[in-house]
Scaffold this motif. Structure first.
Motif, PDB file in Angstrom:
ATOM      1  N   UNK A  72     -90.716  -4.307  21.788  1.00  8.58           N
ATOM      2  CA  UNK A  72     -89.937  -5.470  21.349  1.00  8.58           C
ATOM      3  C   UNK A  72     -90.132  -5.679  19.850  1.00  8.58           C
ATOM      4  N   UNK A  73     -89.069  -5.503  19.086  1.00 11.23           N
ATOM      5  CA  UNK A  73     -89.199  -5.637  17.623  1.00 11.23           C
ATOM      6  C   UNK A  73     -89.692  -7.018  17.205  1.00 11.23           C
ATOM      7  N   UNK A  74     -89.293  -8.090  17.932  1.00 13.66           N
ATOM      8  CA  UNK A  74     -89.683  -9.442  17.488  1.00 13.66           C
ATOM      9  C   UNK A  74     -91.128  -9.769  17.840  1.00 13.66           C
ATOM     10  N   UNK A  75     -91.782  -8.907  18.638  1.00 15.38           N
ATOM     11  CA  UNK A  75     -93.187  -9.137  18.983  1.00 15.38           C
ATOM     12  C   UNK A  75     -94.036  -7.915  18.586  1.00 15.38           C
ATOM     13  N   UNK A  76     -93.899  -7.488  17.343  1.00 11.94           N
ATOM     14  CA  UNK A  76     -94.711  -6.400  16.783  1.00 11.94           C
ATOM     15  C   UNK A  76     -94.671  -5.141  17.638  1.00 11.94           C
ATOM     16  N   UNK A  77     -93.537  -4.894  18.293  1.00  9.30           N
ATOM     17  CA  UNK A  77     -93.384  -3.640  19.030  1.00  9.30           C
ATOM     18  C   UNK A  77     -94.125  -3.562  20.360  1.00  9.30           C
ATOM     19  N   UNK A  78     -94.581  -4.673  20.922  1.00  5.68           N
ATOM     20  CA  UNK A  78     -95.263  -4.556  22.224  1.00  5.68           C
ATOM     21  C   UNK A  78     -94.233  -4.281  23.319  1.00  5.68           C
ATOM     22  N   UNK A  79     -94.708  -3.614  24.382  1.00  2.73           N
ATOM     23  CA  UNK A  79     -93.878  -3.387  25.566  1.00  2.73           C
ATOM     24  C   UNK A  79     -94.342  -4.390  26.614  1.00  2.73           C
ATOM     25  N   UNK A  80     -93.391  -5.178  27.150  1.00  7.01           N
ATOM     26  CA  UNK A  80     -93.799  -6.288  28.020  1.00  7.01           C
ATOM     27  C   UNK A  80     -94.459  -5.805  29.301  1.00  7.01           C
ATOM     28  N   UNK A  81     -93.895  -4.784  29.949  1.00  9.69           N
ATOM     29  CA  UNK A  81     -94.518  -4.333  31.197  1.00  9.69           C
ATOM     30  C   UNK A  81     -95.927  -3.809  30.949  1.00  9.69           C
ATOM     31  N   UNK A  82     -96.059  -2.998  29.875  1.00  7.80           N
ATOM     32  CA  UNK A  82     -97.370  -2.408  29.572  1.00  7.80           C
ATOM     33  C   UNK A  82     -98.405  -3.502  29.278  1.00  7.80           C
ATOM     34  N   UNK A  83     -97.980  -4.550  28.558  1.00  6.73           N
ATOM     35  CA  UNK A  83     -98.919  -5.590  28.131  1.00  6.73           C
ATOM     36  C   UNK A  83     -99.208  -6.602  29.239  1.00  6.73           C
ATOM     37  N   UNK A  84     -98.195  -6.951  30.018  1.00  2.53           N
ATOM     38  CA  UNK A  84     -98.363  -8.069  30.961  1.00  2.53           C
ATOM     39  C   UNK A  84     -98.367  -7.655  32.436  1.00  2.53           C
ATOM     40  N   UNK A  85     -98.177  -6.365  32.717  1.00  7.61           N
ATOM     41  CA  UNK A  85     -98.340  -5.867  34.084  1.00  7.61           C
ATOM     42  C   UNK A  85     -97.524  -6.622  35.101  1.00  7.61           C
ATOM     43  N   UNK A  86     -98.208  -7.148  36.132  1.00  7.36           N
ATOM     44  CA  UNK A  86     -97.469  -7.679  37.274  1.00  7.36           C
ATOM     45  C   UNK A  86     -96.883  -9.084  37.062  1.00  7.36           C
ATOM     46  N   UNK A  87     -96.973  -9.612  35.844  1.00  9.34           N
ATOM     47  CA  UNK A  87     -96.171 -10.813  35.572  1.00  9.34           C
ATOM     48  C   UNK A  87     -95.277 -10.625  34.340  1.00  9.34           C
ATOM     49  N   UNK A  88     -94.967  -9.369  34.039  1.00 10.85           N
ATOM     50  CA  UNK A  88     -94.127  -9.049  32.867  1.00 10.85           C
ATOM     51  C   UNK A  88     -92.732  -9.643  32.990  1.00 10.85           C
ATOM     52  N   UNK A  89     -92.211  -9.693  34.204  1.00  8.60           N
ATOM     53  CA  UNK A  89     -90.845 -10.211  34.328  1.00  8.60           C
ATOM     54  C   UNK A  89     -90.798 -11.693  33.977  1.00  8.60           C
ATOM     55  N   UNK A  90     -91.783 -12.460  34.465  1.00  6.87           N
ATOM     56  CA  UNK A  90     -91.816 -13.892  34.139  1.00  6.87           C
ATOM     57  C   UNK A  90     -91.967 -14.085  32.629  1.00  6.87           C
ATOM     58  N   UNK A  91     -92.779 -13.238  32.004  1.00  3.83           N
ATOM     59  CA  UNK A  91     -92.956 -13.321  30.544  1.00  3.83           C
ATOM     60  C   UNK A  91     -91.649 -13.008  29.821  1.00  3.83           C
ATOM     61  N   UNK A  92     -90.956 -11.964  30.273  1.00  5.51           N
ATOM     62  CA  UNK A  92     -89.674 -11.613  29.638  1.00  5.51           C
ATOM     63  C   UNK A  92     -88.702 -12.778  29.734  1.00  5.51           C
ATOM     64  N   UNK A  93     -88.657 -13.399  30.922  1.00  5.51           N
ATOM     65  CA  UNK A  93     -87.741 -14.537  31.095  1.00  5.51           C
ATOM     66  C   UNK A  93     -88.078 -15.656  30.112  1.00  5.51           C
ATOM     67  N   UNK A  94     -89.389 -15.858  29.848  1.00  6.39           N
ATOM     68  CA  UNK A  94     -89.791 -16.928  28.934  1.00  6.39           C
ATOM     69  C   UNK A  94     -89.561 -16.553  27.468  1.00  6.39           C
ATOM     70  N   UNK A  95     -90.118 -15.403  27.055  1.00  3.96           N
ATOM     71  CA  UNK A  95     -90.168 -15.127  25.610  1.00  3.96           C
ATOM     72  C   UNK A  95     -88.910 -14.442  25.091  1.00  3.96           C
ATOM     73  N   UNK A  96     -88.073 -13.924  25.985  1.00  6.08           N
ATOM     74  CA  UNK A  96     -86.781 -13.380  25.554  1.00  6.08           C
ATOM     75  C   UNK A  96     -85.645 -14.281  26.037  1.00  6.08           C
ATOM     76  N   UNK A  97     -85.678 -14.643  27.344  1.00  4.13           N
ATOM     77  CA  UNK A  97     -84.578 -15.429  27.908  1.00  4.13           C
ATOM     78  C   UNK A  97     -84.594 -16.878  27.460  1.00  4.13           C
ATOM     79  N   UNK A  98     -85.631 -17.609  27.851  1.00  3.81           N
ATOM     80  CA  UNK A  98     -85.678 -19.041  27.548  1.00  3.81           C
ATOM     81  C   UNK A  98     -85.740 -19.290  26.042  1.00  3.81           C
TER      82      UNK A  98
END
Ligand SMILES: *Cc1c(COP(=O)(O)O)cnc(C)c1O
Length: 426
Positions: free
Chosen positions: A243-269
């Motif tokens: 993710x370019x806006x978060x220093x290139x982190x990959x959400x699944x790699x970083x947040x594992x089994x709650x990556x989808x909820x994180x994506x919904x918050x930090x990209x969607x919401x």
């Protein structure tokens, strides 16, 4: 404390909540603030870079909302949740993480009328293409899968007729297709059905209905089951790619089994903006405390009313999965053994005019476009929620011209039956 895991009713009252650390307040306070002070510059930078969890700005997260999120995640058996401004906002935010323009998702044809509209018109303008399937014909989901399919969307108990969906069978199709199964669990609530136990990867709710339960606040929520691997096949770049806006982190790699909820918050919401007011979160949390009591009463009343209607001479048919001769009775016994919900339809021998007439004669039932209130509600879908559909589509979605939909409240069932009796007889 014993090492016993808390039961559902205990979670409904306690999950996610602690006495307020600064004041000792026992009820969850309404943190009515837009923003939160940083400890120092490093703290601010780590919050913005997703290196630390914490509050920044209420569009992205708020402590009152966080209690609601933890509570619903616990009740549904998910890893994390995200509260948003409405059920419809939950649907937009979920699909935005999964679909690129030109992609497809498969949706059950029997859905809340507003979802049919949203999927058909608004989502089309985003380039997201809905492909309809019949929840009573599992093979129709299999036939609808293409290389562009990114998700399958169903309701556990489906609007408007309260039909029960075979979640496990459709989950098998989703697994085979390599896409997540999204279940709208609004009409069941986790008290009746926990879709994650049956293979759902994402659960969405309109909190506006049974979870809030009192007809006073609009809200929605997304629950991440933590079960889906977003990295396979490069199909879900929002989750798997840097993710370019978060220093290139990959959400699944970083947040594992709650990556989808994180994506919904930090990209969607964060970017779409449908934040839930903390005041609404407070009201909905209060509602959830009594969910098990209310839901049982809703179901018991609904069964009694359905039985009454089934025996009435003016009634042509009743569609309630809790009646032993109903088409969905076996599925209801499997998925919703505590009760088949409180939203169902019946049809009148007098057709469209009788449907409209009945609605105007009822006194205790409120004529309005909602479900899941403490109060009993009635609507004639063909002239309201489903009026945008043509006649064939109305019948296919269970909203034919002679059909009346009820949402049974928690009043005394004898009073509800008496009101229906006077309106049907008059
Ligand atoms: C009400 C409802 C929605 C939409 O929720 P809002 O909170 O009104 O946006 C979605 N699905 C179902 C099953 C509903 O009943």
């Amino acid at each position: 404390m014993s090492d016993r895991l808390p039961g559902f009713s205990t979670l409904a009252v306690h999950a996610g909540a602690q006495p307020d650390p600064t004041t000792g307040a026992r009820a969850t306070p309404i943190y009515q603030t837009t923003s939160f002070v940083f400890n120092d510059a490093d703290h601010a930078a780590s919050l913005f870079g997703l290196q630390a969890f914490g509050n920044i700005y209420t569009r992205i997260g708020n402590p009152t909302n966080a209690v609601l999120e933890e509570r619903v995640a616990a009740l549904e058996g998910g890893t994390a949740a995200l509260a948003v401004a409405s059920g419809h906002a939950a649907q937009v935010v979920v699909l935005q993480q999964l679909l690129q323009p030109g992609d497809e998702f498969i949706a059950a044809r029997k859905l809340y009328g507003g979802s049919i509209n949203q999927f058909t018109h608004a989502f089309k303008s985003f380039g997201w293409n809905v492909v309809w399937a019949d929840p009573d014909d599992i093979a129709s989901f299999e036939r609808a899968v293409t290389p562009r399919t990114k998700a399958i969307f169903i309701e556990s108990i489906a609007n408007p007729a309260g039909s029960i969906t075979d979640i496990e069978a459709i989950s098998t199709v989703a697994t085979k297709a390599g896409v997540p199964l999204i279940v709208d669990n609004t009409l069941a609530s986790p008290y009746l059905i926990r879709p994650i136990d049956h293979g759902a990867d994402i659960v969405v709710h309109s909190l506006t209905k049974f979870l809030g339960g009192h007809g006073n606040s609009i809200g929605g929520i997304i629950v991440d089951a933590g079960t889906f691997d977003w990295s396979t096949g490069g199909k879900y770049p929002m989750l798997s790619e840097p993710r370019p806006e978060y220093h290139g982190i990959r959400l699944q790699e970083t947040f594992g089994n709650f990556a989808f909820a994180i994506a919904c918050r930090v990209l969607g919401l964060r970017d779409l903006g449908p934040a839930l007011s903390p005041f609404n979160a407070f009201l909905i949390l209060t509602g959830i405390e009594t969910l098990p009591l209310r839901m049982q009463k809703h179901c018991d009343n609904a069964k009694a009313v359905a039985e009454f209607l089934a025996g009435h001479p003016a009634v042509a048919s009743v569609s309630y999965a809790g009646l032993p001769n109903d088409k969905y009775y076996q599925l209801a016994r499997k998925y919703a053994p505590k009760g088949a919900g409180a939203v169902f339809t019946f049809s009148l021998k007098g057709g469209y005019d009788a449907g409209v007439g009945l609605v105007s004669k009822l006194q205790l039932f409120s004529h309005l476009a909602n479900v899941g209130d403490t109060r009993s509600l009635v609507i004639h879908p063909a002239s309201t929620t489903h009026s945008q559909l043509d006649d064939a589509a109305k019948i296919k979605s269970g909203a034919g011209p002679d059909v009346v939909r009820l949402s049974i409240g928690i009043e005394d069932k004898e009073d509800l039956i008496a009101d229906l009796e006077q309106a049907l007889g008059a």
